[in-house]
Design an enzyme around this catalytic site. Structure first.
Site, short mmCIF file in Angstrom:
data_model
loop_
_atom_site.label_atom_id
_atom_site.label_comp_id
_atom_site.label_asym_id
_atom_site.label_seq_id
_atom_site.Cartn_x
_atom_site.Cartn_y
_atom_site.Cartn_z
N ASP A 25 97.53 49.79 5.92
CA ASP A 25 98.95 50.16 5.85
C ASP A 25 99.11 51.55 5.23
O ASP A 25 98.29 51.99 4.43
CB ASP A 25 99.69 49.11 5.01
CG ASP A 25 101.20 49.14 5.23
OD1 ASP A 25 101.65 49.82 6.18
OD2 ASP A 25 101.92 48.49 4.46
N ASN A 73 105.03 44.13 14.83
CA ASN A 73 105.11 45.58 15.04
C ASN A 73 105.80 45.95 16.36
O ASN A 73 106.18 47.11 16.56
CB ASN A 73 103.72 46.23 14.95
CG ASN A 73 103.19 46.31 13.52
OD1 ASN A 73 101.98 46.19 13.28
ND2 ASN A 73 104.07 46.53 12.55
C1 IPE Z 1 101.20 45.23 8.40
O1 IPE Z 1 101.83 46.43 8.08
C2 IPE Z 1 100.63 45.28 9.77
C3 IPE Z 1 99.48 46.16 9.95
C4 IPE Z 1 98.91 46.89 9.03
C5 IPE Z 1 98.95 46.20 11.28
P1 IPE Z 1 103.40 46.64 8.31
O2 IPE Z 1 103.70 47.99 7.83
O3 IPE Z 1 103.74 46.31 9.70
O4 IPE Z 1 104.00 45.51 7.37
P2 IPE Z 1 105.43 45.39 6.69
O5 IPE Z 1 106.45 45.63 7.76
O6 IPE Z 1 105.49 46.44 5.63
O7 IPE Z 1 105.44 44.01 6.13
C1 IPE Z 2 100.13 50.84 9.27
O1 IPE Z 2 100.86 51.96 8.90
C2 IPE Z 2 99.82 50.82 10.75
C3 IPE Z 2 100.59 49.82 11.50
C4 IPE Z 2 101.37 48.91 11.01
C5 IPE Z 2 100.47 49.88 12.96
P1 IPE Z 2 102.44 51.96 8.93
O2 IPE Z 2 102.89 52.51 10.23
O3 IPE Z 2 102.99 50.63 8.61
O4 IPE Z 2 102.76 53.00 7.78
P2 IPE Z 2 103.96 52.94 6.75
O5 IPE Z 2 103.93 51.59 6.12
O6 IPE Z 2 105.20 53.17 7.55
O7 IPE Z 2 103.68 54.04 5.80
MG MG Z 3 103.59 49.74 6.91
#
Ligand code: IPE
Ligand code: IPE
Ligand code: MG
Length: 243
Positions: A25, A73
């Site tokens: 993340d 996602n």
């Molecule tokens: C969790 O991260 C999913 C992945 C890392 C693939 P998200 O960024 O989607 O999770 P939330 O929305 O903060 O819970």
């Molecule tokens: C994790 O990074 C990757 C996926 C969930 C696909 P994020 O896209 O969630 O990054 P933040 O949480 O917005 O920084």
């Molecule tokens: Mg995230």
């Protein structure tokens, strides 16, 4: 780097997890900090995978599960979703040959059905190509959700007409995407969030959790070692008492 240097920098640990899950993340925040579009962060995140997998091998972790795209996602803006699918496709193009050469066994966890036939086939080809590799198992959780996984398992069990009285925890484990693999021992989450976001909710029932404020593209071997070190110091009681 020589073996001697390696071991002074990363002294052997008394206990290692058999299976590490990583919630990768913070790509978006990493990009924003640099004034870049979010997709640049996702690209940097994928770039980082090569190094993390190498570190996992060097640090002695036999199975890693990488949470790359959750069933939730899809709620992101269509441009970002399309970008993430393209990045996965490009990564398969660019990296699978090298991963195969390095003995990585790739597996997919999740539901492939909403992906394009092309992308679906690429994932299946990568899994088939690398199936006999034994240096490390890398599960790629893409369109993965812990609840969706349990629903899919229940459906398969019901379709097989398995008598209700014979359903036990082991049978459910055997119908998850991780069938045959040990439960995840350690779940690492980057970017400081304190939640599981639907990641391995069955397999993680007794996992140890390690959260780091590092954003995923900055997660390196030192950080990985620190997580393993923290794990090795945990007292895992499984509801019982340790002497
Ligand atoms: C969790 O991260 C999913 C992945 C890392 C693939 P998200 O960024 O989607 O999770 P939330 O929305 O903060 O819970
Ligand atoms: C994790 O990074 C990757 C996926 C969930 C696909 P994020 O896209 O969630 O990054 P933040 O949480 O917005 O920084
Ligand atoms: Mg995230």
């Amino acid at each position: 780097m020589s073996h001697a240097q390696e071991s002074t920098q990363y002294p052997p640990l008394p206990a290692l997890p058999a299976h590490v899950g990583i919630i990768m993340d913070g790509n978006g925040r990493w990009a924003r900090k640099r004034g870049l579009p979010r997709l640049a962060g996702h690209r940097a995140g994928v770039e980082n995978l090569r190094q993390v997998l190498r570190s996992a091998v060097e640090l002695g972790v036999p199975i890693v599960t990488l949470y790359a795209f959750s069933t939730e996602n899809w709620h992101r803006p269509p441009d970002e979703v399309r970008g993430l699918l393209r990045i996965l496709n490009d990564a398969l193009d660019k990296e699978v040959g090298e991963l195969h050469k390095n003995g990585v066994q790739l597996r997919h966890l999740g539901d492939l059905s909403p992906l394009s036939p092309h992308l679906k086939a690429r994932i299946q080809d990568a899994v088939a190509l690398t199936r006999d590799n034994d240096r490390i198992i890398a599960n790629i959780a893409f369109n993965y959700g812990g609840r969706q996984e349990i629903v899919a398992a229940v459906r398969r069990i019901v379709r097989q007409n398995i008598p209700p009285d014979t359903i036990d925890e082991a049978l459910i484990s055997d119908h998850l995407y991780t069938a045959g693999q040990p439960d995840v021992d350690l779940v690492i989450r980057t970017s400081g969030e304190m939640r599981v976001s639907n990641f391995m909710i069955w397999q993680g029932a007794y996992a140890e959790y390690y959260m780091t404020p590092k954003l995923w593209p900055d997660f390196d071997k030192d950080e990985f070692y620190r997580a393993l070190e923290a794990f090795s110091q945990r007292d895992r009681r499984y509801g019982g008492l340790n002497s």
